[in-house]
Design a protein around this motif. Sequence first.
Motif, PDB file in Angstrom:
ATOM      1  N   LYS A  33       0.823  -1.223   0.000  1.00  0.00           N
ATOM      2  CA  LYS A  33       0.000   0.000   0.000  1.00  0.00           C
ATOM      3  C   LYS A  33       0.858   1.273   0.000  1.00  0.00           C
ATOM      4  CE  LYS A  33      -4.051  -2.018   2.306  1.00  0.00           C
ATOM      5  NZ  LYS A  33      -3.610  -3.410   2.223  1.00  0.00           N
ATOM      6  N   PHE A  34       1.855   1.298  -0.856  1.00  0.00           N
ATOM      7  CA  PHE A  34       2.678   2.495  -0.985  1.00  0.00           C
ATOM      8  C   PHE A  34       1.869   3.615  -1.636  1.00  0.00           C
ATOM      9  CE2 PHE A  34       6.172  -0.788  -1.337  1.00  0.00           C
ATOM     10  CZ  PHE A  34       6.687  -0.537  -0.072  1.00  0.00           C
ATOM     11  N   ASP A  35       2.055   4.827  -1.154  1.00  0.00           N
ATOM     12  CA  ASP A  35       1.448   5.995  -1.815  1.00  0.00           C
ATOM     13  C   ASP A  35       2.228   6.370  -3.067  1.00  0.00           C
ATOM     14  OD1 ASP A  35      -0.624   6.610   0.175  1.00  0.00           O
ATOM     15  OD2 ASP A  35       1.067   7.039   1.491  1.00  0.00           O
ATOM     16  N   ILE A  36       3.537   6.226  -2.984  1.00  0.00           N
ATOM     17  CA  ILE A  36       4.424   6.565  -4.097  1.00  0.00           C
ATOM     18  C   ILE A  36       5.482   5.485  -4.204  1.00  0.00           C
ATOM     19  CG2 ILE A  36       6.163   8.213  -4.921  1.00  0.00           C
ATOM     20  CD1 ILE A  36       4.573  10.379  -3.393  1.00  0.00           C
ATOM     21  N   CYS A  37       5.741   5.037  -5.426  1.00  0.00           N
ATOM     22  CA  CYS A  37       6.815   4.061  -5.636  1.00  0.00           C
ATOM     23  C   CYS A  37       7.629   4.473  -6.856  1.00  0.00           C
ATOM     24  CB  CYS A  37       6.260   2.650  -5.823  1.00  0.00           C
ATOM     25  SG  CYS A  37       7.581   1.392  -5.827  1.00  0.00           S
ATOM     26  N   CYS A  38       8.905   4.756  -6.621  1.00  0.00           N
ATOM     27  CA  CYS A  38       9.821   5.159  -7.691  1.00  0.00           C
ATOM     28  C   CYS A  38      10.520   3.913  -8.232  1.00  0.00           C
ATOM     29  CB  CYS A  38      10.854   6.146  -7.172  1.00  0.00           C
ATOM     30  SG  CYS A  38      10.152   7.607  -6.359  1.00  0.00           S
ATOM     31  N   VAL A  39      10.654   3.842  -9.542  1.00  0.00           N
ATOM     32  CA  VAL A  39      11.306   2.690 -10.155  1.00  0.00           C
ATOM     33  C   VAL A  39      12.423   3.158 -11.079  1.00  0.00           C
ATOM     34  CG1 VAL A  39       9.446   1.013  -9.986  1.00  0.00           C
ATOM     35  CG2 VAL A  39       9.428   2.642 -11.860  1.00  0.00           C
ATOM     36  N   THR A  40      13.524   2.429 -11.062  1.00  0.00           N
ATOM     37  CA  THR A  40      14.628   2.687 -11.984  1.00  0.00           C
ATOM     38  C   THR A  40      14.906   1.417 -12.781  1.00  0.00           C
ATOM     39  OG1 THR A  40      16.253   2.126 -10.271  1.00  0.00           O
ATOM     40  CG2 THR A  40      15.677   4.453 -10.529  1.00  0.00           C
ATOM     41  N   GLU A  41      15.640   1.571 -13.869  1.00  0.00           N
ATOM     42  CA  GLU A  41      15.875   0.492 -14.826  1.00  0.00           C
ATOM     43  C   GLU A  41      14.561  -0.179 -15.222  1.00  0.00           C
ATOM     44  OE1 GLU A  41      19.562  -1.576 -15.479  1.00  0.00           O
ATOM     45  OE2 GLU A  41      19.868  -1.527 -13.294  1.00  0.00           O
ATOM     46  N   GLN A  56      -5.653   2.375  -9.400  1.00  0.00           N
ATOM     47  CA  GLN A  56      -5.455   3.236  -8.228  1.00  0.00           C
ATOM     48  C   GLN A  56      -4.155   4.032  -8.285  1.00  0.00           C
ATOM     49  OE1 GLN A  56      -5.918   0.924  -4.597  1.00  0.00           O
ATOM     50  NE2 GLN A  56      -7.503  -0.344  -5.533  1.00  0.00           N
ATOM     51  N   TYR A  57      -3.379   3.868  -9.380  1.00  0.00           N
ATOM     52  CA  TYR A  57      -2.119   4.596  -9.486  1.00  0.00           C
ATOM     53  C   TYR A  57      -2.002   5.293 -10.849  1.00  0.00           C
ATOM     54  CZ  TYR A  57      -0.306   2.166  -5.352  1.00  0.00           C
ATOM     55  OH  TYR A  57      -0.111   1.688  -4.083  1.00  0.00           O
ATOM     56  N   ASP A  58      -1.384   6.483 -10.832  1.00  0.00           N
ATOM     57  CA  ASP A  58      -0.886   7.100 -12.058  1.00  0.00           C
ATOM     58  C   ASP A  58       0.573   6.697 -12.215  1.00  0.00           C
ATOM     59  OD1 ASP A  58      -3.270   8.434 -12.586  1.00  0.00           O
ATOM     60  OD2 ASP A  58      -2.671  10.211 -11.451  1.00  0.00           O
ATOM     61  N   PHE A  59       1.034   6.647 -13.472  1.00  0.00           N
ATOM     62  CA  PHE A  59       2.429   6.294 -13.718  1.00  0.00           C
ATOM     63  C   PHE A  59       3.075   7.396 -14.545  1.00  0.00           C
ATOM     64  CE2 PHE A  59       5.629   3.351 -15.940  1.00  0.00           C
ATOM     65  CZ  PHE A  59       6.568   3.538 -14.936  1.00  0.00           C
ATOM     66  N   VAL A  60       4.053   8.074 -13.949  1.00  0.00           N
ATOM     67  CA  VAL A  60       4.833   9.103 -14.639  1.00  0.00           C
ATOM     68  C   VAL A  60       6.132   8.448 -15.072  1.00  0.00           C
ATOM     69  CG1 VAL A  60       5.850  11.402 -14.480  1.00  0.00           C
ATOM     70  CG2 VAL A  60       3.824  10.837 -13.104  1.00  0.00           C
ATOM     71  N   ARG A  61       6.417   8.436 -16.354  1.00  0.00           N
ATOM     72  CA  ARG A  61       7.552   7.654 -16.856  1.00  0.00           C
ATOM     73  C   ARG A  61       8.439   8.465 -17.786  1.00  0.00           C
ATOM     74  NH1 ARG A  61       4.560   3.498 -21.057  1.00  0.00           N
ATOM     75  NH2 ARG A  61       6.606   3.383 -22.058  1.00  0.00           N
ATOM     76  N   ASN A  62       9.726   8.127 -17.777  1.00  0.00           N
ATOM     77  CA  ASN A  62      10.695   8.679 -18.716  1.00  0.00           C
ATOM     78  C   ASN A  62      11.548   7.532 -19.222  1.00  0.00           C
ATOM     79  OD1 ASN A  62      10.456  11.739 -18.747  1.00  0.00           O
ATOM     80  ND2 ASN A  62      10.493  11.340 -16.548  1.00  0.00           N
ATOM     81  N   ASP A  63      11.272   7.110 -20.450  1.00  0.00           N
ATOM     82  CA  ASP A  63      11.944   5.943 -21.024  1.00  0.00           C
ATOM     83  C   ASP A  63      13.279   6.341 -21.652  1.00  0.00           C
ATOM     84  OD1 ASP A  63       9.531   4.834 -20.326  1.00  0.00           O
ATOM     85  OD2 ASP A  63       8.760   4.774 -22.384  1.00  0.00           O
ATOM     86  N   ILE A  73       7.665   6.922 -11.770  1.00  0.00           N
ATOM     87  CA  ILE A  73       7.105   7.030 -10.427  1.00  0.00           C
ATOM     88  C   ILE A  73       5.618   6.681 -10.484  1.00  0.00           C
ATOM     89  CG2 ILE A  73       6.666   8.529  -8.441  1.00  0.00           C
ATOM     90  CD1 ILE A  73       8.994  10.254  -9.248  1.00  0.00           C
ATOM     91  N   TYR A  74       5.212   5.708  -9.679  1.00  0.00           N
ATOM     92  CA  TYR A  74       3.790   5.403  -9.491  1.00  0.00           C
ATOM     93  C   TYR A  74       3.268   6.260  -8.341  1.00  0.00           C
ATOM     94  CZ  TYR A  74       3.840   1.331 -12.586  1.00  0.00           C
ATOM     95  OH  TYR A  74       3.917   0.513 -13.689  1.00  0.00           O
ATOM     96  N   VAL A  75       2.119   6.925  -8.577  1.00  0.00           N
ATOM     97  CA  VAL A  75       1.536   7.830  -7.588  1.00  0.00           C
ATOM     98  C   VAL A  75       0.079   7.448  -7.364  1.00  0.00           C
ATOM     99  CG1 VAL A  75       1.179  10.238  -6.920  1.00  0.00           C
ATOM    100  CG2 VAL A  75       3.006   9.660  -8.540  1.00  0.00           C
ATOM    101  N   ASN A  76      -0.295   7.251  -6.118  1.00  0.00           N
ATOM    102  CA  ASN A  76      -1.690   6.941  -5.796  1.00  0.00           C
ATOM    103  C   ASN A  76      -2.605   8.040  -6.340  1.00  0.00           C
ATOM    104  OD1 ASN A  76      -4.237   6.955  -4.061  1.00  0.00           O
ATOM    105  ND2 ASN A  76      -3.243   5.076  -3.360  1.00  0.00           N
TER     106      ASN A  76
END
Length: 317
Positions: A33-41, A56-63, A73-76
């Motif tokens: 139940k993370f509010d925000i989850c940052c992902v790399t690679e 339940q999440y938006d996904f802001v991405r930079n490929d 970054i996944y944001v609730n």
Amino acid sequence: MMNKRYRLHVAQLNVRSLLCHFSEFKETLYERKFDICCVTETWLKDEPDYLVNIDQYDFVRNDRLTRGGGTGIYVNKNIKYREISFKLNLENTTIFLEYDQFKILICAIYRPPSVDKKFLIEDIEDSLLASIPYSENLVIVGDKNIDVSNTKGADCVFYLSALNTFGLAQLVDLPTRKDAILDHVITNTPEALKDVKAVNYHYSDHDITSFTVDVDVSHANFKYVTYRDFRNFSPSSFSDELAYSSLDEIFVLRNIDDKVAHISCVLTRLFDKHAPVRSCRITKPPAPWLTNEIRQLMNNRDRAKKKYRKSRTALNR
């Protein structure tokens, strides 16, 4: 005074291919139940959003658009945020959050092992400077490929010395990949971040690093102002009604107080009709720097960004 308390649960993971590990990663988000989850690679290359969308999440991405890399970054969806574009040397994704009077920037930066560490130091400094107009609270996360557990190593000494110079602290003290601490949580407000943890999940060789941000907002009740609304005011209509009003009755009144009261009554009644009294709540201070030209540029930026998200082509990038 009004008091509100929020607890923001934030995490980061070097996922090493989001698509390959998407099912397991999605279950982790739902479980923790993370509010925000940052992902790399992320290793994404213009794949359509629906392949990596999570309810339940938006996904802001930079490929990266070439092999490897990528940040996101996944944001609730219950959290109000906006993406901020930082022009850095390294791959990054940054969001800005605002809770009443509390504001925070969260930036995910990935440094591949082959990239010179000086570019990471430059990016951290640039992020700190760029954050000033937005917030006093900055958090930088991500795999930096510098092992800060090796406190006597030249790379670690150089890196931590630079952070200290910038007034920043690195908070992760548990291994995040085998015996090394490669995934960092850097901030200029370490007192606001609590419960820093590293938990292993089998689908990545990096641990998930998580922490909480306790937001205790204390602020005064909203300020209200009262004003007359002249947007639809017509001087000619006002003059016509004033000409046919009972204003001339002041000449038959003998007491000066009665004359003043009569004038005030007639004028107030007319103004109430032509420029009614309104009340509004002031929630933000005035921003005189935000001109119409700047507003138009901001609108153009948002439209271009929306167009690119719909059609991720080189022409729209």
